[in-house]
Design an enzyme around this catalytic site. Structure first.
Site, PDB file in Angstrom:
ATOM      1  N   HIS A   1      25.610  49.415   5.610  1.00 35.90           N
ATOM      2  CA  HIS A   1      25.493  48.889   4.137  1.00 35.90           C
ATOM      3  C   HIS A   1      26.531  48.329   3.493  1.00 35.90           C
ATOM      4  CE1 HIS A   1      22.477  49.397   0.843  1.00 35.90           C
ATOM      5  NE2 HIS A   1      23.201  48.454   0.731  1.00 35.90           N
TER       6      HIS A   1
ATOM      7  N   ARG B   1      16.881  46.321   1.701  1.00 33.35           N
ATOM      8  CA  ARG B   1      16.619  47.667   1.402  1.00 33.35           C
ATOM      9  C   ARG B   1      15.999  48.185   2.802  1.00 33.35           C
ATOM     10  NH1 ARG B   1      20.102  47.700  -1.458  1.00 33.35           N
ATOM     11  NH2 ARG B   1      20.303  48.683  -3.862  1.00 33.35           N
TER      12      ARG B   1
ATOM     13  N   GLU C   1      19.568  55.857   5.196  1.00 34.89           N
ATOM     14  CA  GLU C   1      20.928  55.905   5.309  1.00 34.89           C
ATOM     15  C   GLU C   1      21.583  57.294   4.893  1.00 34.89           C
ATOM     16  OE1 GLU C   1      22.125  52.508   2.721  1.00 34.89           O
ATOM     17  OE2 GLU C   1      20.867  51.167   3.816  1.00 34.89           O
TER      18      GLU C   1
END
Ligand code: DGY
Length: 324
Positions: free
Chosen positions: A288, A240, A269
């Site tokens: 991601h 993360r 993000e």
């Protein structure tokens, strides 16, 4: 009897949507982008179940808006830092996630990032496309070997362990740090050794993060941690974004405190196009995609659907998140 009402916050593979559609009154958000906060809050009103993505924040406001019928929040991810799990538990709402099925795919990407950043694959690609490839060069785009190098794995759950298997196959030496330590026989069987975090950071040629995001791991890799790493070291993050202090990382890369980084996750993000990291050649960034294989996304969809359906029926979830 009325069918349970459910909202799925983005189109997921049919392996998940079809069984939900057969059993429930299903509404799926069809946009490419997530629903806005206002759209999300409106869509969850009166639902019995919600299937969420890591882009959806499930907090007290959302649970209030969903109302008293809500029985389950099923996250289409193994991570669940987007969900107030304790708040759900206090209201008797079950939470599910998708552990296990994305382990190998995510470890594949972590290893790919590690190899690609060491051997400067993205830089080489940009170099060729820019028309700069004039001849074979003895000093062109040199990068460190993987074989014989030391890999430090921060967080040694399923994905960290799967990365260790790949690394030992490439003749890397593996250190790991996690709160729970394997017993010595298990460490020997896996050919890994435990080290405390500072020691791991100081000794590793590559550091790969596989911890979950919690108040205890937010900015675990800050300026001080980066300062402990070797100037030749490369940092990989597929866990993360907020586990790394991104401003400190950009500064460390700019000043040569460490040599490179490869990120599948950022904070926030998506990363802003003018983020300082985006201007650094020694930082490889992908959007991601750790679990992004068709087979794995299909398995995640099936698992998330199974959690959702069990929850709306008032049955125990096959993969519940237990409040910590
Ligand atoms: C997860 O599952 O938590 C990943 O970040 C996305 O697959």
């Amino acid at each position: 009897m009325a069918r349970p009402r459910v909202f799925v916050t983005r189109r997921i593979p049919d392996e998940g949507l079809l069984p939900i559609g057969e059993a429930c009154d299903l509404r799926t958000w069809e946009g490419e982008l997530p629903p806005s906060r206002a759209e999300l809050l409106e869509a969850v009103e009166g639902c019995d179940g919600i299937l969420t993505l890591l882009t959806d924040r499930v907090d007290a406001d959302l649970l209030d808006r969903a109302g008293p019928r809500l029985r389950v929040v099923s996250n289409y991810a193994v991570g669940y830092d987007n969900i107030d799990v304790a708040g759900c538990a206090a209201r008797g709402i079950a939470v599910g996630n998708t552990p296990g099925v994305l382990t190998e795919t995510t470890a594949d990407l972590a290893f790919a990032l590690l190899a690609a950043s060491a051997r400067r694959v993205a830089e080489g690609d940009r170099y060729v496309r820019a028309g700069r490839w004039l001849t074979w060069g003895p000093m062109l785009l040199l990068g460190p070997d993987l074989h014989g190098a030391m890999l430090g794995i921060v967080g040694f759950g399923r994905i960290g362990q799967a990365l260790a298997r790949r690394a030992t196959g490439f003749d890397m030496t593996v250190l790991y740090w996690s709160r729970t330590r394997l017993d010595p026989a298990e460490e020997a069987r896996r050919d890994v050794a435990w080290a405390d975090l500072d020691d791991l950071l100081a000794r590793s040629d590559f550091v790969s993060i596989h911890a979950s995001l919690s108040p205890g791991t937010r900015h675990l890799i800050d300026a001080a941690a980066l300062g402990r790493m070797k100037p030749s070291a490369i940092l990989v993050n597929t866990a993360r974004g907020p586990i790394v202090d991104q401003a400190a990382l950009a500064d460390a890369l700019r000043r040569g405190v460490i040599a490179g980084a490869a990120l599948d996750v950022t904070d926030p993000e998506p990363m802003a196009p003018d983020d300082p990291l985006a201007g650094l050649d020694q930082c490889l960034i992908v959007p991601h995609i750790g679990s992004a294989s068709p087979a794995t996304r299909g398995r995640m969809a099936r698992m998330a659907a199974a959690n959702l359906l069990a929850g709306v029926r008032g049955e125990p979830l096959p993969n519940p998140v237990v409040p910590g």
